[in-house]
Design a protein around this motif. Structure first.
Motif, PDB file in Angstrom:
ATOM      1  N   TYR A 154     -13.384   2.456  21.137  1.00  0.00           N
ATOM      2  CA  TYR A 154     -14.807   2.436  21.492  1.00  0.00           C
ATOM      3  C   TYR A 154     -15.569   1.645  20.434  1.00  0.00           C
ATOM      4  N   LEU A 155     -16.357   0.657  20.883  1.00  0.00           N
ATOM      5  CA  LEU A 155     -17.118  -0.194  19.981  1.00  0.00           C
ATOM      6  C   LEU A 155     -18.576   0.240  19.960  1.00  0.00           C
ATOM      7  N   ALA A 156     -19.279  -0.125  18.894  1.00  0.00           N
ATOM      8  CA  ALA A 156     -20.672   0.286  18.731  1.00  0.00           C
ATOM      9  C   ALA A 156     -21.554  -0.213  19.873  1.00  0.00           C
ATOM     10  N   CYS A 157     -21.166  -1.336  20.477  1.00  0.00           N
ATOM     11  CA  CYS A 157     -21.946  -1.907  21.569  1.00  0.00           C
ATOM     12  C   CYS A 157     -21.758  -1.160  22.881  1.00  0.00           C
ATOM     13  N   GLY A 158     -20.814  -0.218  22.899  1.00  0.00           N
ATOM     14  CA  GLY A 158     -20.569   0.558  24.107  1.00  0.00           C
ATOM     15  C   GLY A 158     -19.324   0.137  24.856  1.00  0.00           C
ATOM     16  N   TYR A 159     -18.794  -1.052  24.546  1.00  0.00           N
ATOM     17  CA  TYR A 159     -17.568  -1.501  25.191  1.00  0.00           C
ATOM     18  C   TYR A 159     -16.362  -0.762  24.606  1.00  0.00           C
ATOM     19  N   VAL A 160     -15.292  -0.747  25.362  1.00  0.00           N
ATOM     20  CA  VAL A 160     -14.011  -0.246  24.872  1.00  0.00           C
ATOM     21  C   VAL A 160     -13.038  -1.424  24.895  1.00  0.00           C
ATOM     22  N   GLY A 161     -12.450  -1.749  23.763  1.00  0.00           N
ATOM     23  CA  GLY A 161     -11.525  -2.872  23.701  1.00  0.00           C
ATOM     24  C   GLY A 161     -11.195  -3.229  22.266  1.00  0.00           C
ATOM     25  N   LYS A 162     -10.620  -4.419  22.068  1.00  0.00           N
ATOM     26  CA  LYS A 162     -10.180  -4.860  20.747  1.00  0.00           C
ATOM     27  C   LYS A 162     -11.357  -5.429  19.988  1.00  0.00           C
ATOM     28  N   GLY A 163     -11.581  -4.939  18.782  1.00  0.00           N
ATOM     29  CA  GLY A 163     -12.694  -5.426  17.975  1.00  0.00           C
ATOM     30  C   GLY A 163     -13.086  -4.487  16.857  1.00  0.00           C
ATOM     31  N   ARG A 164     -12.478  -3.293  16.845  1.00  0.00           N
ATOM     32  CA  ARG A 164     -12.793  -2.311  15.795  1.00  0.00           C
ATOM     33  C   ARG A 164     -12.134  -2.707  14.485  1.00  0.00           C
ATOM     34  N   LEU A 165     -12.884  -2.647  13.405  1.00  0.00           N
ATOM     35  CA  LEU A 165     -12.291  -2.857  12.086  1.00  0.00           C
ATOM     36  C   LEU A 165     -11.205  -1.815  11.863  1.00  0.00           C
ATOM     37  N   GLU A 166     -10.055  -2.260  11.377  1.00  0.00           N
ATOM     38  CA  GLU A 166      -8.956  -1.330  11.108  1.00  0.00           C
ATOM     39  C   GLU A 166      -9.415  -0.230  10.155  1.00  0.00           C
ATOM     40  N   GLU A 167      -8.825   0.955  10.303  1.00  0.00           N
ATOM     41  CA  GLU A 167      -9.233   2.102   9.493  1.00  0.00           C
ATOM     42  C   GLU A 167      -8.931   1.867   8.019  1.00  0.00           C
ATOM     43  N   PRO A 168      -9.803   2.344   7.116  1.00  0.00           N
ATOM     44  CA  PRO A 168      -9.601   2.122   5.676  1.00  0.00           C
ATOM     45  C   PRO A 168      -8.241   2.585   5.179  1.00  0.00           C
ATOM     46  N   GLU A 169      -7.762   3.731   5.690  1.00  0.00           N
ATOM     47  CA  GLU A 169      -6.456   4.243   5.245  1.00  0.00           C
ATOM     48  C   GLU A 169      -5.344   3.249   5.567  1.00  0.00           C
ATOM     49  N   LYS A 170      -5.414   2.639   6.755  1.00  0.00           N
ATOM     50  CA  LYS A 170      -4.380   1.678   7.147  1.00  0.00           C
ATOM     51  C   LYS A 170      -4.470   0.414   6.288  1.00  0.00           C
ATOM     52  N   ILE A 171      -5.681  -0.032   5.985  1.00  0.00           N
ATOM     53  CA  ILE A 171      -5.856  -1.228   5.146  1.00  0.00           C
ATOM     54  C   ILE A 171      -5.297  -0.986   3.749  1.00  0.00           C
ATOM     55  N   VAL A 172      -5.552   0.193   3.205  1.00  0.00           N
ATOM     56  CA  VAL A 172      -5.014   0.534   1.873  1.00  0.00           C
ATOM     57  C   VAL A 172      -3.490   0.483   1.893  1.00  0.00           C
ATOM     58  N   GLU A 173      -2.876   0.998   2.959  1.00  0.00           N
ATOM     59  CA  GLU A 173      -1.419   0.978   3.051  1.00  0.00           C
ATOM     60  C   GLU A 173      -0.884  -0.453   3.148  1.00  0.00           C
ATOM     61  N   LEU A 174      -1.597  -1.295   3.879  1.00  0.00           N
ATOM     62  CA  LEU A 174      -1.182  -2.701   3.967  1.00  0.00           C
ATOM     63  C   LEU A 174      -1.255  -3.384   2.606  1.00  0.00           C
ATOM     64  N   ILE A 175      -2.314  -3.085   1.867  1.00  0.00           N
ATOM     65  CA  ILE A 175      -2.462  -3.655   0.516  1.00  0.00           C
ATOM     66  C   ILE A 175      -1.373  -3.115  -0.400  1.00  0.00           C
ATOM     67  N   ARG A 176      -1.078  -1.842  -0.260  1.00  0.00           N
ATOM     68  CA  ARG A 176      -0.015  -1.231  -1.080  1.00  0.00           C
ATOM     69  C   ARG A 176       1.321  -1.925  -0.814  1.00  0.00           C
ATOM     70  N   SER A 177       1.608  -2.174   0.469  1.00  0.00           N
ATOM     71  CA  SER A 177       2.866  -2.840   0.828  1.00  0.00           C
ATOM     72  C   SER A 177       2.900  -4.269   0.301  1.00  0.00           C
ATOM     73  N   PHE A 178       1.750  -4.939   0.368  1.00  0.00           N
ATOM     74  CA  PHE A 178       1.672  -6.317  -0.118  1.00  0.00           C
ATOM     75  C   PHE A 178       2.015  -6.395  -1.602  1.00  0.00           C
ATOM     76  N   PHE A 179       1.437  -5.516  -2.400  1.00  0.00           N
ATOM     77  CA  PHE A 179       1.701  -5.570  -3.836  1.00  0.00           C
ATOM     78  C   PHE A 179       3.092  -5.049  -4.181  1.00  0.00           C
ATOM     79  N   ALA A 180       3.646  -4.201  -3.313  1.00  0.00           N
ATOM     80  CA  ALA A 180       5.035  -3.765  -3.517  1.00  0.00           C
ATOM     81  C   ALA A 180       5.972  -4.949  -3.367  1.00  0.00           C
ATOM     82  N   LYS A 181       5.706  -5.806  -2.349  1.00  0.00           N
ATOM     83  CA  LYS A 181       6.491  -7.029  -2.181  1.00  0.00           C
ATOM     84  C   LYS A 181       6.274  -7.961  -3.359  1.00  0.00           C
ATOM     85  N   ASP A 182       5.038  -8.011  -3.848  1.00  0.00           N
ATOM     86  CA  ASP A 182       4.696  -8.870  -4.972  1.00  0.00           C
ATOM     87  C   ASP A 182       5.537  -8.533  -6.198  1.00  0.00           C
ATOM     88  N   GLU A 183       5.846  -7.229  -6.354  1.00  0.00           N
ATOM     89  CA  GLU A 183       6.658  -6.803  -7.501  1.00  0.00           C
ATOM     90  C   GLU A 183       8.053  -7.421  -7.434  1.00  0.00           C
TER      91      GLU A 183
END
Length: 407
Positions: A154-183
């Motif tokens: 559900y989007l703020a404009c009332g539509y339902v579809g692709k466009g929501r910013l990914e959840e902060p918890e998921k973004i943190v996990e992606l960043i964690r994985s990125f720096f794990a690979k960096d190591e």
């Protein structure tokens, strides 16, 4: 993996700004250092004070607000970051970044950035599907930017579809994985010099001697070396492809210019990978004015250009030296001769007449000839996958040199 990593969060103006505040908090809790740049539109949703309190750092909003007279703020921020994240990224900011527009603190900083850049789009479902937005995202992908795809809901404009910013918890996990690979990156602290593309040997202002090299193989190698953590100097002849993000690109025209540039960096290099197809000959005489057409045949006297790989082999100390051999016959014989004569550690050889190999293609078929006598035949692969194999071999050679130095 996030502890003490420097993350520059660029927040642009959409209702999802509230998630950026939560993301800032979670990154700080995970041990990251976070600095925030807010666009003018983002300030309409959340004040800088919120991000200052959550990040425990000064928040930046104005390109011309230079608080520290010892640095230029947008350059300093670009140099500071280990990772730059644009979240939420509006269609407007995506368009500016794709077209090199620098009219605010975020876009100006991004043009100066060499760190990895992640884009997290957030907008109406129809906006996200618009051809202009798709084109701009494609351009950013060519620049080497990575994307955190928006989720559906559900989007703020009332539509339902692709466009929501990914959840902060998921973004943190992606960043964690990125720096794990960096190591696990294999070339951190190493300097890799790559030559790519053709050279042009001038006859007159409108004519030159050259070849069919497009630079694709060399650029793929430079990109992979950068991905493995190296400082990459890419010395390229005239090509039509964008440089990989984060590499130091030096453009040259002639073989002489390429030779002088490579020699300049050779002493400080750990690895030199010479993929460039340098012209073997150049005109003895060049003309400042166009040579006019005459009746009958013409003859151009040619002289040898410098053999760059040979010169590097003669000067080699502790560098790993990789050469390429583009052949049309007797592949193994010529590759082995080149390996010995040029004092190289590895020769990457291919038959340019073979379908799927050679100049201009997105694939290659190569055989690796090592100084140890080992031969590695690779099947038809994308040039990016060939680049990975070459960098793997380079990494192995560096490790062997380290062991021999310590024995």
């Amino acid at each position: 993996m996030i502890m003490d990593k420097k993350i520059l969060l660029c927040v642009t103006g959409g209702i999802a700004v509230y998630k950026a505040a939560a993301l800032t908090s979670k990154l700080v809790q995970a041990g990251a250092q976070v600095k925030v740049i807010l666009s003018e539109s983002a300030e309409k949703f959340v004040t800088p004070l919120t991000f200052q309190a959550l990040s425990r750092n000064e928040v930046f909003t104005d390109t011309f607000d230079e608080k520290n007279p010892h640095v230029i703020a947008h350059i300093d921020l670009a140099d500071w970051a280990d990772l730059i994240l644009v979240a939420p990224a509006t269609a407007n900011t995506i368009a500016k970044l794709a077209n090199g527009i620098a009219d605010n603190m975020i876009t100006t900083t991004m043009l100066a950035a060499t760190a990895p850049v992640w884009i997290a789009p957030a907008m109406n479902v129809h906006m996200y599907d618009h051809p202009a937005v798709k084109k701009n995202l494609s351009i950013l992908a060519e620049y080497g930017y990575q994307f955190i795809e928006p989720s559906e809901g559900y989007l703020a404009c009332g539509y339902v579809g692709k466009g929501r910013l990914e959840e902060p918890e998921k973004i943190v996990e992606l960043i964690r994985s990125f720096f794990a690979k960096d190591e696990r990156k294999q070339l951190i602290g190493k300097t890799v010099v790559v030559t790519a593309g053709p050279t042009r040997e001038k006859i007159d202002p409108v004519r030159f001697i050259s070849n069919h090299s497009t630079g694709k193989m060399g650029f793929a190698i430079a990109e992979e070396a950068k991905r493995q953590g190296a400082h990459v100097v890419l010395v390229s002849g005239p090509v039509q492809i964008p440089a990989p993000a984060g590499v130091e690109l030096i453009k040259v025209e002639s073989g002489e210019e390429m030779y002088n540039t490579v020699i300049k960096f050779y002493e400080s290099a750990d690895v030199v990978i010479k993929t460039a197809a340098v012209a073997d000959y150049r005109p003895k005489i060049t003309y400042d004015q166009k040579v006019k057409k005459q009746t009958g045949d013409a003859v151009i006297d040619l002289e040898r250009t410098k053999d760059i790989l040979f010169e590097l082999g003669q000067r080699k100390k502790n560098q790993v030296l990789v050469g390429f051999a583009a052949e049309t016959e007797n592949l193994e014989e010529y590759a082995r001769i080149k390996l010995t004569k040029k004092n190289a550690d590895l020769i990457v050889a291919n038959n340019v007449k073979t379908a799927g190999a050679g100049f201009g293609t997105d694939t290659n078929i190569v055989t690796l000839f090592k100084r140890s006598g080992a031969v590695i035949e690779l099947p038809v692969m994308s040039k990016k996958d060939v680049a990975k194999k070459i960098i793997e071999e380079v990494t192995s050679l560096l490790k062997d040199m380290g062991k021999n130095a310590n024995s």
